[in-house]
Write an enzyme that holds these catalytic residues in place. Sequence first.
Site, PDB file in Angstrom:
ATOM      1  N   GLY A 145       5.867   1.212   0.264  1.00  0.00           N
ATOM      2  CA  GLY A 145       5.300  -0.115   0.139  1.00  0.00           C
ATOM      3  C   GLY A 145       6.193  -0.990  -0.730  1.00  0.00           C
ATOM      4  N   CYS A 146       6.040  -2.294  -0.598  1.00  0.00           N
ATOM      5  CA  CYS A 146       6.902  -3.213  -1.351  1.00  0.00           C
ATOM      6  C   CYS A 146       6.617  -3.148  -2.848  1.00  0.00           C
ATOM      7  CB  CYS A 146       6.760  -4.627  -0.821  1.00  0.00           C
ATOM      8  SG  CYS A 146       5.054  -5.238  -0.699  1.00  0.00           S
TER       9      CYS A 146
END
Length: 346
Positions: A145-146
């Site tokens: 995930g970012c």
Amino acid sequence: MTISVAVSGASGYAGGELLRLLANHPEVRIGAITAHSNAGARLGQLQPHLLTLADRLLEETTVENLAGHDVVFLALPHGASGAIAAQLPPETLVVDAGADHRLSDPRAWEEFYGSPHSGTWPYGLPELPGQRRKLKGATRIAVPGCYPTSALLALTPGFAAGVLEPQDVVIVSASGTSGAGKSLKPHLLGSEVMGTMTPYGVGGVHRHTPEIEQGLSQVSGQPVTVSFTPTLAPMSRGILTTATARLRPEHAGLDAAAIRQIWLDAYDGEDFIHVLPEGQWPSTKSVVGSNYVALQVAYDARTGRVVVCSVIDNLVKGTAGGAVQSMNIALGFPENLGLTTLGVAP
């Protein structure tokens, strides 16, 4: 060696960013470009910046359309990748930009995502200790995930060196609106986000919390608990993460210079991570369009806390760039092929 690549979810932000990077990759031939509700549309109507691909038509996201390629990128909503990936040939390199295969604990997945767990794949964050070895030759890769990308890269050196306490870790991140995807949402309208910042997912409920804890725990060798608070910032791209953790009592004598050296040593030789010169603080604008991570480290001696600030472009290093970087490693290409450390300014 030229490889054929299919990209699903091509009408969204992550899919569009994958196509932008892959179009400039010297060893890639772009095959099927697929979408769901936008199938049948011309790509240039939805992604007008992708000029060289503008006349391509979006196909339906089906196993039949994705199969037959050397690499398949799945830029699909959470919970949608598992069923498709399970039907693709085992020799195909499948890179999942969604969350379906990131977590190793099925209970954590079910608690935060509310659906059956699809399994765990090698984690596509090469800068974590020992991770490149796991990615080399892999045929299944889970893109981080970012938020976890920015948080893990901020704190990993301290936990790998054993100088940080595994409890009382506090992370606050500000993200641009593209992190929420391209679907229309009233609270993401320009008139709603301009000139304001808003917290969300407060109180340990954000879905990236177990992913951050999982990564730091693996690096530390013991359970790490994290208080994570995301905020929405009035910008289209970027994440600014401020992560703090206490020094272990046995390392209380370390000064700011010694602490900083731990991060410098950890990232020495990394193409995409740079600890900024002392006195210079990272800004999200500096990394827009690049696979570059900028960090700064400080020590709050009064509270005994190490403070690390990191910035990434959430769509590049936080998603599509990390996916291409991991693909390069898996296939034996130079890790930086098709990627850049140069941002866009002003």
